[in-house]
Scaffold this motif. Sequence first.
Motif, PDB file in Angstrom:
ATOM      1  N   THR A   1     -10.824   8.328  -6.542  1.00  0.00           N
ATOM      2  CA  THR A   1     -11.911   8.331  -5.569  1.00  0.00           C
ATOM      3  C   THR A   1     -12.599   6.980  -5.561  1.00  0.00           C
ATOM      4  N   LEU A   2     -13.086   6.607  -4.400  1.00  0.00           N
ATOM      5  CA  LEU A   2     -13.872   5.394  -4.223  1.00  0.00           C
ATOM      6  C   LEU A   2     -15.261   5.852  -3.801  1.00  0.00           C
ATOM      7  N   ASN A   3     -16.252   5.440  -4.564  1.00  0.00           N
ATOM      8  CA  ASN A   3     -17.625   5.886  -4.328  1.00  0.00           C
ATOM      9  C   ASN A   3     -18.565   4.699  -4.199  1.00  0.00           C
ATOM     10  N   ASN A   4     -19.630   4.884  -3.423  1.00  0.00           N
ATOM     11  CA  ASN A   4     -20.720   3.920  -3.445  1.00  0.00           C
ATOM     12  C   ASN A   4     -21.819   4.509  -4.324  1.00  0.00           C
ATOM     13  N   GLU A   5     -23.008   3.990  -4.246  1.00  0.00           N
ATOM     14  CA  GLU A   5     -24.086   4.467  -5.105  1.00  0.00           C
ATOM     15  C   GLU A   5     -24.499   5.900  -4.780  1.00  0.00           C
ATOM     16  N   VAL A   6     -24.191   6.351  -3.573  1.00  0.00           N
ATOM     17  CA  VAL A   6     -24.705   7.639  -3.104  1.00  0.00           C
ATOM     18  C   VAL A   6     -23.630   8.709  -2.955  1.00  0.00           C
ATOM     19  N   LYS A   7     -22.467   8.341  -2.422  1.00  0.00           N
ATOM     20  CA  LYS A   7     -21.470   9.368  -2.122  1.00  0.00           C
ATOM     21  C   LYS A   7     -20.053   8.830  -2.151  1.00  0.00           C
ATOM     22  N   GLU A   8     -19.119   9.763  -1.977  1.00  0.00           N
ATOM     23  CA  GLU A   8     -17.704   9.412  -1.940  1.00  0.00           C
ATOM     24  C   GLU A   8     -17.375   8.731  -0.611  1.00  0.00           C
ATOM     25  N   ILE A   9     -16.620   7.634  -0.716  1.00  0.00           N
ATOM     26  CA  ILE A   9     -16.164   6.902   0.469  1.00  0.00           C
ATOM     27  C   ILE A   9     -14.802   7.419   0.909  1.00  0.00           C
ATOM     28  N   GLY A  10     -13.934   7.667  -0.081  1.00  0.00           N
ATOM     29  CA  GLY A  10     -12.590   8.139   0.227  1.00  0.00           C
ATOM     30  C   GLY A  10     -11.863   8.546  -1.034  1.00  0.00           C
ATOM     31  N   ARG A  11     -10.634   9.057  -0.831  1.00  0.00           N
ATOM     32  CA  ARG A  11      -9.831   9.514  -1.963  1.00  0.00           C
ATOM     33  C   ARG A  11      -8.349   9.337  -1.695  1.00  0.00           C
TER      34      ARG A  11
ATOM     35  N   PHE B   1      -1.481  11.275  -0.347  1.00  0.00           N
ATOM     36  CA  PHE B   1      -2.456  11.369   0.736  1.00  0.00           C
ATOM     37  C   PHE B   1      -3.575  10.364   0.514  1.00  0.00           C
ATOM     38  N   VAL B   2      -4.013   9.725   1.586  1.00  0.00           N
ATOM     39  CA  VAL B   2      -5.169   8.829   1.549  1.00  0.00           C
ATOM     40  C   VAL B   2      -6.154   9.308   2.615  1.00  0.00           C
ATOM     41  N   LEU B   3      -7.405   9.473   2.205  1.00  0.00           N
ATOM     42  CA  LEU B   3      -8.459   9.908   3.122  1.00  0.00           C
ATOM     43  C   LEU B   3      -9.659   8.991   2.967  1.00  0.00           C
ATOM     44  N   VAL B   4     -10.170   8.503   4.088  1.00  0.00           N
ATOM     45  CA  VAL B   4     -11.440   7.776   4.114  1.00  0.00           C
ATOM     46  C   VAL B   4     -12.358   8.576   5.026  1.00  0.00           C
ATOM     47  N   HIS B   5     -13.530   8.892   4.532  1.00  0.00           N
ATOM     48  CA  HIS B   5     -14.475   9.671   5.324  1.00  0.00           C
ATOM     49  C   HIS B   5     -14.873   8.891   6.580  1.00  0.00           C
ATOM     50  N   PRO B   6     -15.054   9.599   7.713  1.00  0.00           N
ATOM     51  CA  PRO B   6     -15.255   8.952   9.018  1.00  0.00           C
ATOM     52  C   PRO B   6     -16.305   7.844   9.054  1.00  0.00           C
ATOM     53  N   GLU B   7     -17.403   8.011   8.348  1.00  0.00           N
ATOM     54  CA  GLU B   7     -18.451   6.982   8.431  1.00  0.00           C
ATOM     55  C   GLU B   7     -18.068   5.666   7.757  1.00  0.00           C
ATOM     56  N   PHE B   8     -16.939   5.666   6.994  1.00  0.00           N
ATOM     57  CA  PHE B   8     -16.500   4.442   6.313  1.00  0.00           C
ATOM     58  C   PHE B   8     -15.183   3.903   6.876  1.00  0.00           C
TER      59      PHE B   8
ATOM     60  N   GLY C   1      -9.396   2.324   2.821  1.00  0.00           N
ATOM     61  CA  GLY C   1      -8.115   2.947   2.498  1.00  0.00           C
ATOM     62  C   GLY C   1      -7.203   1.980   1.757  1.00  0.00           C
ATOM     63  N   LYS C   2      -7.219   0.728   2.188  1.00  0.00           N
ATOM     64  CA  LYS C   2      -6.394  -0.292   1.518  1.00  0.00           C
ATOM     65  C   LYS C   2      -6.870  -0.483   0.077  1.00  0.00           C
TER      66      LYS C   2
END
Length: 96
Positions: A15-25, A41-48, A54-55
């Motif tokens: 998982t890739l996270n910022n200070e507040v929430k998950e960015i993607g997985r 599978f690679v997922l990036v949440h829409p707001e990011f 993803g890269k």
Amino acid sequence: MRFENNKSGNGGVLTLNNEVKEIGRLTYTIFPEENKLIISFVLVHPEFEGRGMGKYLVEEAIKFARENNWKVYPHCSYARSVMTRMSDVDDILLKN
């Protein structure tokens, strides 16, 4: 941004996270007897989306594979697209 690798048995989730929430997985499966890591599978949440997140996840999976002397098979079409454009992965990229 920080990465977390939650490995469980022969699989896991990066998982890739910022200070507040998950960015993607990125999900993966390991076949230790074949020295192979499969990116499922690679997922990036829409707001990011659209910022290269993803890269970053694919690059972190490659780093993890290199640390363990595994080859990487990108089953996920996004990961395959990213890896085929990278010039420094010929030594670990499995194409089939």
